[in-house]
Design an enzyme around this catalytic site. Structure first.
Site, short mmCIF file in Angstrom:
data_model
loop_
_atom_site.label_atom_id
_atom_site.label_comp_id
_atom_site.label_asym_id
_atom_site.label_seq_id
_atom_site.Cartn_x
_atom_site.Cartn_y
_atom_site.Cartn_z
N TYR A 192 0.88 -1.17 0.00
CA TYR A 192 0.00 0.00 0.00
C TYR A 192 0.91 1.22 0.00
O TYR A 192 1.44 1.62 1.04
CB TYR A 192 -0.91 -0.02 1.23
CG TYR A 192 -1.81 1.19 1.36
CD1 TYR A 192 -2.33 1.81 0.22
CD2 TYR A 192 -2.14 1.71 2.60
CE1 TYR A 192 -3.14 2.91 0.33
CE2 TYR A 192 -2.97 2.81 2.72
CZ TYR A 192 -3.46 3.41 1.59
OH TYR A 192 -4.28 4.52 1.69
N ASP A 223 -2.06 -1.38 -3.95
CA ASP A 223 -2.55 -0.03 -4.22
C ASP A 223 -1.33 0.86 -4.42
O ASP A 223 -0.70 1.30 -3.46
CB ASP A 223 -3.40 0.45 -3.04
CG ASP A 223 -4.10 1.77 -3.35
OD1 ASP A 223 -3.71 2.41 -4.34
OD2 ASP A 223 -4.99 2.15 -2.59
#
Length: 470
Positions: free
Chosen positions: A365, A404
């Site tokens: 992330y 992400d």
């Protein structure tokens, strides 16, 4: 995602700020009108004043169509009950904050029986990170990867360090540390350098290295930095972080003293931590600190409920001792000022690495640069460190990574490229970092198969029904 957050305390507010920057559709619930108003006035979220345990309130918040519910009230029991009702009312994933040490011992049972997707304990996580810093007193920050087998350590070069004036090309030959990878150098608090062979280390540089723990210990010994963990620690404040931290330090054989002003809390700590020294008193009392020989303390953690006290205590400890200091600061509004005071370490655990026989699989992330690019500089250093970590893994076997990434690489990857240029996720700096990943041999698998395909995106905002229109 449609997300419901129950509880608008410090953790709830932090979650809202982080998730809203990614344009999720968020509803917050709290029984205190002033807390709800404070969030809805500053962040683009919907607020409901009510009890998060109430089925009626959850229904009003849209529990039937929610993707995720996060319960972070001050009560563990309320959080659990809220998640149970949410599971019964809809089909969403649920996350509960559980802080009570008793419940923490039973978290696996609770997660299974209550059908929770995750249990979070921010206090335990913070305590673990502080404990790691005390294991390496010379490190400013310690990040762990691959289940703790590899660590990313950040340290400052002193004026008399053997690294001063040393070229990176002679680094391994001079120090005989072939298993140490130098990732990045932060210089003058602004410039982040990815060094090549001609780079020369200088005093006050903040160096980031990747190494296994035993190799890092050996490296610190060779450059004259203290290699042993702290032998004793004073903790100011007896809250939950202090409890978990003391428990961890005692298990490592580190003598621990806790100073707490609340007598009832002191009695609890004495019962739960019989090997620790518990003092009932004001941690800001200079005479009390002197009696506990703060001048000779190897470690000092300021963990009271007041940021101002913690900052003053750490500054005082730094002024009269050589202790490794760690400071808890709840409010992140003034991080640029706080960082200049050198009060402690902030650690962001963002990477999970799974090792398979044929390859490594890494999920990540990537930090969001946030609105007005307030975290762009931090992201740039993070990107460099992460790429160095991937290259280190790649020396052993191929690497696949996903997650992400918070970036659109080319204009073709973004719906409105011209209007979004320069915004978080589409700055020249972030796009250049993605290019650098590709230059280092990684493949953008989607663009490999569909190099010219337009109108396809991995993410859409829920705002203005953008997702439905695609």
């Amino acid at each position: 995602m449609n997300i419901i957050i129950v509880g608008c305390g410090k953790v709830g507010c932090t979650l809202v700020e982080a998730l809203s920057s990614e344009n999720h559709n968020i509803v917050v619930i709290d029984s205190r009108p002033e807390k709800v108003s404070a969030l809805t006035d500053t962040v683009d979220v919907m607020g409901i004043v009510g009890n998060g345990v109430s089925h009626t309130t959850l229904k009003q918040a849209g529990i039937e169509t929610a993707d995720l519910l996060i319960a972070v009230t001050g009560s563990d029991e309320e959080n659990l009950l809220c998640c149970v009702i949410a599971k019964k009312s809809g089909h969403c994933q649920t996350i509960a904050r559980i802080r009570n040490p008793i419940y923490n011992e039973e978290k696996d049972f609770l997660q299974k029986e209550f059908g929770l997707s995750m249990i979070i304990n921010p206090e335990l996580t913070a305590a673990n990170e502080i404990s790691k810093v005390f294991q390496f007193p010379s490190a400013i920050r310690v990040d762990t990867f691959a289940k703790g087998r590899v660590e990313l350590l950040h340290f400052k070069i002193g004026n008399n360090s053997p690294l001063c004036g040393l070229k990176l090309s002679k680094f391994h030959a001079t120090l005989h540390c072939n298993d140490i990878l130098v990732c990045t150098i932060a210089r003058n608090s602004e410039e982040v350098i990815i060094p090549n062979g001609d780079f020369e280390f200088a005093a006050n540089d903040i160096v980031s290295i990747v190494a296994k723990r035993r190799d890092a210990i050996d490296f610190f010994r060779k450059i004259g930095l203290e290699k042993n963990r702290v032998s004793n620690t004073i903790i100011a404040g007896g809250g939950k972080i202090s409890y978990y931290l003391a428990k961890s330090l005692l298990m490592s054989g580190i003598k621990t003293t806790i100073i707490e002003i609340n007598q009832q809390r002191c009695e609890f700590l004495s019962e739960q931590l019989p090997k620790a020294t518990i003092l009932c008193g004001d941690a800001t009392d200079k005479e009390l600190l002197s009696e506990e020989c703060i001048e000779k303390a190897a470690g000092f953690a300021a963990l009271t409920d007041l940021d101002e006290e913690n900052i003053l205590l750490s500054l005082y400890a730094n002024g009269i001792s050589s202790a490794k200091t760690v400071t808890k600061v709840n409010r992140i509004n003034f991080t640029s000022v706080i960082n200049k005071l050198d009060l402690g370490s902030i650690i962001y655990p963002r990477v999970i690495t799974a090792e398979y026989p044929e390859f490594y699989f890494v999920t990540v992330y990537v930090p969001n640069a946030q609105r007005e690019l307030t975290r762009l500089e931090y992201r740039m250093q993070w990107e460099a460190d992460f790429l160095a970590y991937l290259k280190k893994l790649e020396e052993k076997k191929p690497v696949i990574y996903a997650g992400d990434l918070n970036v659109a690489h080319q204009e073709i990857d973004l719906k409105n490229a011209k209007t979004n240029r320069g915004n978080a996720g589409f700055t020249d700096e972030e796009r250049a970092c993605f290019s650098k990943v590709l230059e280092n041999g990684f493949i953008d698998t989607f663009r490999y198969f569909y190099p010219d395909l337009t109108g396809v995106y991995s993410w859409w905002s829920y705002m203005f029904q953008a997702r439905a229109k695609n």
